[in-house]
Each structure stands twice: as structure tokens, then as C-alpha cells.
Design a protein around this motif. Structure first.
Motif, PDB file in Angstrom:
ATOM      1  N   GLN A  13       8.064  26.454  28.257  1.00 45.52           N
ATOM      2  CA  GLN A  13       8.424  25.360  27.370  1.00 45.52           C
ATOM      3  C   GLN A  13       9.799  24.857  27.771  1.00 45.52           C
ATOM      4  O   GLN A  13      10.681  25.654  28.125  1.00 45.52           O
ATOM      5  CB  GLN A  13       8.418  25.825  25.922  1.00 45.52           C
ATOM      6  CG  GLN A  13       8.545  24.673  24.951  1.00 45.52           C
ATOM      7  CD  GLN A  13       8.199  25.078  23.540  1.00 45.52           C
ATOM      8  OE1 GLN A  13       7.292  25.860  23.319  1.00 45.52           O
ATOM      9  NE2 GLN A  13       8.921  24.523  22.580  1.00 45.52           N
TER      10      GLN A  13
ATOM     11  N   VAL B 254       2.991  19.317  30.727  1.00 43.73           N
ATOM     12  CA  VAL B 254       1.874  19.250  29.792  1.00 43.73           C
ATOM     13  C   VAL B 254       2.462  19.113  28.384  1.00 43.73           C
ATOM     14  O   VAL B 254       3.443  19.776  28.047  1.00 43.73           O
ATOM     15  CB  VAL B 254       0.939  20.479  29.908  1.00 43.73           C
ATOM     16  CG1 VAL B 254       1.655  21.767  29.572  1.00 43.73           C
ATOM     17  CG2 VAL B 254      -0.288  20.297  29.030  1.00 43.73           C
ATOM     18  N   VAL B 255       1.871  18.213  27.614  1.00 42.83           N
ATOM     19  CA  VAL B 255       2.349  17.955  26.255  1.00 42.83           C
ATOM     20  C   VAL B 255       1.764  18.998  25.309  1.00 42.83           C
ATOM     21  O   VAL B 255       0.550  19.158  25.207  1.00 42.83           O
ATOM     22  CB  VAL B 255       1.967  16.528  25.808  1.00 42.83           C
ATOM     23  CG1 VAL B 255       2.378  16.288  24.363  1.00 42.83           C
ATOM     24  CG2 VAL B 255       2.612  15.490  26.725  1.00 42.83           C
ATOM     25  N   LEU B 256       2.647  19.726  24.621  1.00 44.01           N
ATOM     26  CA  LEU B 256       2.252  20.748  23.644  1.00 44.01           C
ATOM     27  C   LEU B 256       2.295  20.218  22.219  1.00 44.01           C
ATOM     28  O   LEU B 256       1.602  20.729  21.350  1.00 44.01           O
ATOM     29  CB  LEU B 256       3.171  21.962  23.754  1.00 44.01           C
ATOM     30  CG  LEU B 256       3.277  22.629  25.124  1.00 44.01           C
ATOM     31  CD1 LEU B 256       4.327  23.728  25.092  1.00 44.01           C
ATOM     32  CD2 LEU B 256       1.944  23.145  25.576  1.00 44.01           C
ATOM     33  N   GLY B 257       3.169  19.242  21.986  1.00 44.93           N
ATOM     34  CA  GLY B 257       3.314  18.608  20.678  1.00 44.93           C
ATOM     35  C   GLY B 257       3.441  17.113  20.886  1.00 44.93           C
ATOM     36  O   GLY B 257       4.299  16.655  21.645  1.00 44.93           O
TER      37      GLY B 257
ATOM     38  N   VAL C 109      -1.431  15.664  22.491  1.00 48.16           N
ATOM     39  CA  VAL C 109      -1.403  17.058  22.929  1.00 48.16           C
ATOM     40  C   VAL C 109      -2.388  17.218  24.089  1.00 48.16           C
ATOM     41  O   VAL C 109      -3.501  16.693  24.052  1.00 48.16           O
ATOM     42  CB  VAL C 109      -1.773  17.999  21.767  1.00 48.16           C
ATOM     43  CG1 VAL C 109      -1.962  19.422  22.265  1.00 48.16           C
ATOM     44  CG2 VAL C 109      -0.714  17.944  20.687  1.00 48.16           C
ATOM     45  N   GLY C 110      -1.955  17.911  25.123  1.00 50.69           N
ATOM     46  CA  GLY C 110      -2.804  18.165  26.283  1.00 50.69           C
ATOM     47  C   GLY C 110      -2.625  17.173  27.414  1.00 50.69           C
ATOM     48  O   GLY C 110      -3.137  17.394  28.513  1.00 50.69           O
ATOM     49  N   TYR C 111      -1.888  16.090  27.184  1.00 48.56           N
ATOM     50  CA  TYR C 111      -1.670  15.102  28.245  1.00 48.56           C
ATOM     51  C   TYR C 111      -0.887  15.747  29.393  1.00 48.56           C
ATOM     52  O   TYR C 111       0.077  16.471  29.173  1.00 48.56           O
ATOM     53  CB  TYR C 111      -0.909  13.889  27.702  1.00 48.56           C
ATOM     54  CG  TYR C 111      -0.738  12.804  28.738  1.00 48.56           C
ATOM     55  CD1 TYR C 111      -1.759  11.894  28.979  1.00 48.56           C
ATOM     56  CD2 TYR C 111       0.419  12.711  29.495  1.00 48.56           C
ATOM     57  CE1 TYR C 111      -1.616  10.916  29.944  1.00 48.56           C
ATOM     58  CE2 TYR C 111       0.567  11.734  30.461  1.00 48.56           C
ATOM     59  CZ  TYR C 111      -0.459  10.841  30.686  1.00 48.56           C
ATOM     60  OH  TYR C 111      -0.317   9.881  31.651  1.00 48.56           O
TER      61      TYR C 111
ATOM     62  N   THR D  61       6.934  17.831  22.495  1.00 46.65           N
ATOM     63  CA  THR D  61       7.227  19.169  23.001  1.00 46.65           C
ATOM     64  C   THR D  61       6.429  19.315  24.296  1.00 46.65           C
ATOM     65  O   THR D  61       5.227  19.022  24.311  1.00 46.65           O
ATOM     66  CB  THR D  61       6.784  20.250  21.996  1.00 46.65           C
ATOM     67  OG1 THR D  61       7.472  20.014  20.767  1.00 46.65           O
ATOM     68  CG2 THR D  61       7.109  21.634  22.502  1.00 46.65           C
ATOM     69  N   VAL D  62       7.109  19.717  25.373  1.00 47.56           N
ATOM     70  CA  VAL D  62       6.439  19.821  26.672  1.00 47.56           C
ATOM     71  C   VAL D  62       6.722  21.142  27.339  1.00 47.56           C
ATOM     72  O   VAL D  62       7.722  21.815  27.051  1.00 47.56           O
ATOM     73  CB  VAL D  62       6.845  18.669  27.623  1.00 47.56           C
ATOM     74  CG1 VAL D  62       6.387  17.328  27.090  1.00 47.56           C
ATOM     75  CG2 VAL D  62       8.336  18.646  27.877  1.00 47.56           C
ATOM     76  N   ALA D  63       5.827  21.508  28.251  1.00 49.93           N
ATOM     77  CA  ALA D  63       6.006  22.692  29.088  1.00 49.93           C
ATOM     78  C   ALA D  63       5.866  22.274  30.544  1.00 49.93           C
ATOM     79  O   ALA D  63       5.162  21.304  30.860  1.00 49.93           O
ATOM     80  CB  ALA D  63       4.975  23.762  28.743  1.00 49.93           C
ATOM     81  N   SER D  64       6.531  23.013  31.406  1.00 45.55           N
ATOM     82  CA  SER D  64       6.449  22.736  32.842  1.00 45.55           C
ATOM     83  C   SER D  64       5.150  23.294  33.419  1.00 45.55           C
ATOM     84  O   SER D  64       4.570  24.233  32.879  1.00 45.55           O
ATOM     85  CB  SER D  64       7.643  23.350  33.565  1.00 45.55           C
ATOM     86  OG  SER D  64       7.627  24.764  33.404  1.00 45.55           O
TER      87      SER D  64
END
Length: 93
Positions: free
Chosen positions: A24, A41-44, A68-70, A87-90
Motif C-alpha cells: 500500500q 491497483v486501486v484498493l479504495g 476499486v480494482g482498477y 487508496t492504491v497499492a504498488s
């Protein structure tokens, strides 16, 4: 606990391979990520402002209304705090 699953996809990661690591991201207007991410990747859901790996600091890109999920299809060096509500993760090698 030792890893027991066999991973047939665990080969030398390339630009077109799926990520095998991720984390994250805490957005920052001043600091680049420790390692350029091969995508996000979009988490929120929300808005995302970021700087692609080879762009100048002033050449950010902003995506609005991300679900979410994009998956963001850019190599990313910085996720900006200003303008980012998602909210995103690498996605990393």
C-alpha cells in the motif's frame, strides 16, 4: 512458516509480467517511491494523481472516479498527496 506452494510463474520478472510484490502506498508530494512501480491497483475508490517514471515533476497525470480494482497502466515513481483520494497499492516485480 516456509513457503510450500510451487510457483511456476516465478521467473525473471519483466515489464509485461504480473507483479510478484506490492505494498500500500502513502502518497507524498515530495518523495518518490523507493522503487518505481510497474503499475498501481486501486484498493479504495477515488481520484489518483501520480507522476510516471520518466515524466518531470510538473507532468503529473490525474484520473478521476477510479473504481476499486482498477489497474493503472504506467510505471509510476510518485503518487501525489495533493489530489489523491483513492487508496492504491504498488504492483512490483
Amino acid at each position: 512458516m516456509p513457503k510450500t506452494a510451487v510457483d511456476p510463474w516465478n521467473t525473471t520478472p519483466g515489464e509485461s509480467s504480473f507483479g510478484q510484490k506490492g505494498a500500500q502506498i502513502t502518497p507524498s508530494d515530495d518523495a518518490d517511491l523507493a522503487t518505481v512501480s510497474k503499475g498501481l491497483v486501486v484498493l479504495g475508490a477515488g481520484t489518483l494523481s501520480f507522476i510516471p517514471a520518466d515524466n518531470a515533476d510538473s507532468d503529473e497525470i490525474t484520473y478521476s472516479d477510479l473504481p476499486v480494482g482498477y489497474i493503472v497502466p504506467y510505471f509510476v515513481r510518485r503518487v501525489l498527496a495533493t489530489g489523491t483520494t483513492a487508496t492504491v497499492a504498488s504492483i512490483d516485480a
